[in-house]
Design an enzyme around this catalytic site. Sequence first.
Site, PDB file in Angstrom:
ATOM      1  N   ARG A   2      33.103  34.317  38.530  1.00 52.09           N
ATOM      2  CA  ARG A   2      34.475  34.285  39.045  1.00 52.09           C
ATOM      3  C   ARG A   2      35.453  34.819  37.996  1.00 52.09           C
ATOM      4  O   ARG A   2      36.513  35.322  38.327  1.00 52.09           O
ATOM      5  CB  ARG A   2      34.878  32.848  39.467  1.00 52.09           C
ATOM      6  CG  ARG A   2      36.334  32.744  39.919  1.00 52.09           C
ATOM      7  CD  ARG A   2      36.598  31.557  40.838  1.00 52.09           C
ATOM      8  NE  ARG A   2      36.043  30.316  40.339  1.00 52.09           N
ATOM      9  CZ  ARG A   2      36.524  29.608  39.309  1.00 52.09           C
ATOM     10  NH1 ARG A   2      37.579  30.044  38.654  1.00 52.09           N
ATOM     11  NH2 ARG A   2      35.950  28.498  38.935  1.00 52.09           N
ATOM     12  N   LYS A  12      39.466  51.675  52.046  1.00 53.71           N
ATOM     13  CA  LYS A  12      39.816  52.983  52.602  1.00 53.71           C
ATOM     14  C   LYS A  12      39.197  54.114  51.762  1.00 53.71           C
ATOM     15  O   LYS A  12      37.994  54.167  51.663  1.00 53.71           O
ATOM     16  CB  LYS A  12      41.336  53.073  52.742  1.00 53.71           C
ATOM     17  CG  LYS A  12      41.972  51.808  53.361  1.00 53.71           C
ATOM     18  CD  LYS A  12      41.565  51.565  54.804  1.00 53.71           C
ATOM     19  CE  LYS A  12      41.907  50.158  55.304  1.00 53.71           C
ATOM     20  NZ  LYS A  12      43.296  49.757  55.186  1.00 53.71           N
TER      21      LYS A  12
END
Length: 417
Positions: A70, A231
């Site tokens: 993390r 994207k």
Amino acid sequence: MKSKKNFRPESLMMSYGYKPELSEGAIKSPIFQTSTFMFKNAEEGKAFFELAYGLREKEQDEELGLIYSRINNPDLEILEDRLALWDEADDCAVFESGMSAITTAMLEFLKPGDLLLHSAPLYGGTDHFIHHFLKKIGVHSVSFRAGQNREQIDEVLEKTGMADRLAMIYIETPANPTNSIIDIACCREIADAHQTEESQVYVAVDNTYMGPLWQHPLKHGADLVLYSATKFIGGHSDVIAGACCGSDEVMKRIKTLRTFLGNMASPHTGWLLMRSLETLKVRMEQQCLNAQKVAAFLNDHPKVTNVNYLGLIPEDSSDYEIYQRQYESPGAMLSFDIDGGEKEAYRFLNALVLVKLAVSLGSTESLAEHPATMTHAGVDPDHRREFGVTESLVRLSVGIEFIDDLLWDLEQALEKV
Ligand SMILES: *Cc1c(COP(=O)(O)O)cnc(C)c1O
């Protein structure tokens, strides 16, 4: 001896930041599918945590040791080093989605009582977060449109009566789906005019539409560059991810909040994005070549009444100067109005064969959608009209297909209208 050449980012995407000798000589970084990392001894563990929690400054050349996925993981660290190269940023942080990059940046630099100035229209998720969540915690917001000049934006700010509480200017340029553009340097000037020694005004740019190749917001005065890596960066419609780039100072704050929100990307996502980055430039360049031809074709078509594409901005308009200064390419995103309304736009979309009917953008395959009833369905209808999101507007993300096949598809679908 020859000095080391400054390699371009595209030359470095295959190897930068990775040391094969640390991974049995593997030419590519393995997926470090592990939650935690073993310390050599307790003293080392202590030293790593001191840095991770900012209890002391870094020694010269000291890097943060691996602790827990993390906080850090090799796949993410190598990916972040590579992504930072395109924007010439000090550092980068990757997230599990574009939305988590955007919301983390807003939460870190905005507090209750602050004012956020943003461009409109914005990506639907960002718009929702500002007008629902941030509003709920007492962060005020006000918007301006592309095309408004410095004086008009100043007026918008003054009207709020809270201009002295401005803390962030958040913009999307070119705007989705109309490709209208905003001057980043002008936003920097506004930020500078409102910041004091105690309170800085941060300029954040969502660069998903053009980056990281064709627009470099940090060079024009932005503090933060945000991406939906889903994207162009991911580029294959197979992963959701986000990224944020900026100076060491801002990225330290972003990465600290990311540690505690726990919204970093997974090692597997990091690995997938590294694979994507190797072909980022060739993909995007081919997409742009295709888009330029598609834009010219649509612009000449009798059933198309208007094409929004950066390559078609008239040279005598005020936008043209911004375009020349701020962009390195007209990009691969366009939108256009079909002669008629929703019915005609739907007929066109339903007739496409090679181009797929789907939201999202920047991928290897061409995607088309109807903003008014899909991506921008949640936007107030009056605002939609004001921004040029008409019933007849179709958005097209151009992929890497053979150009004649794409033009054939568009032509036969337009014939059905
Ligand atoms: C897709 C998109 C986002 C959100 O990114 P996710 O990866 O879907 O969370 C934000 N801004 C823009 C401009 C986008 O196109």
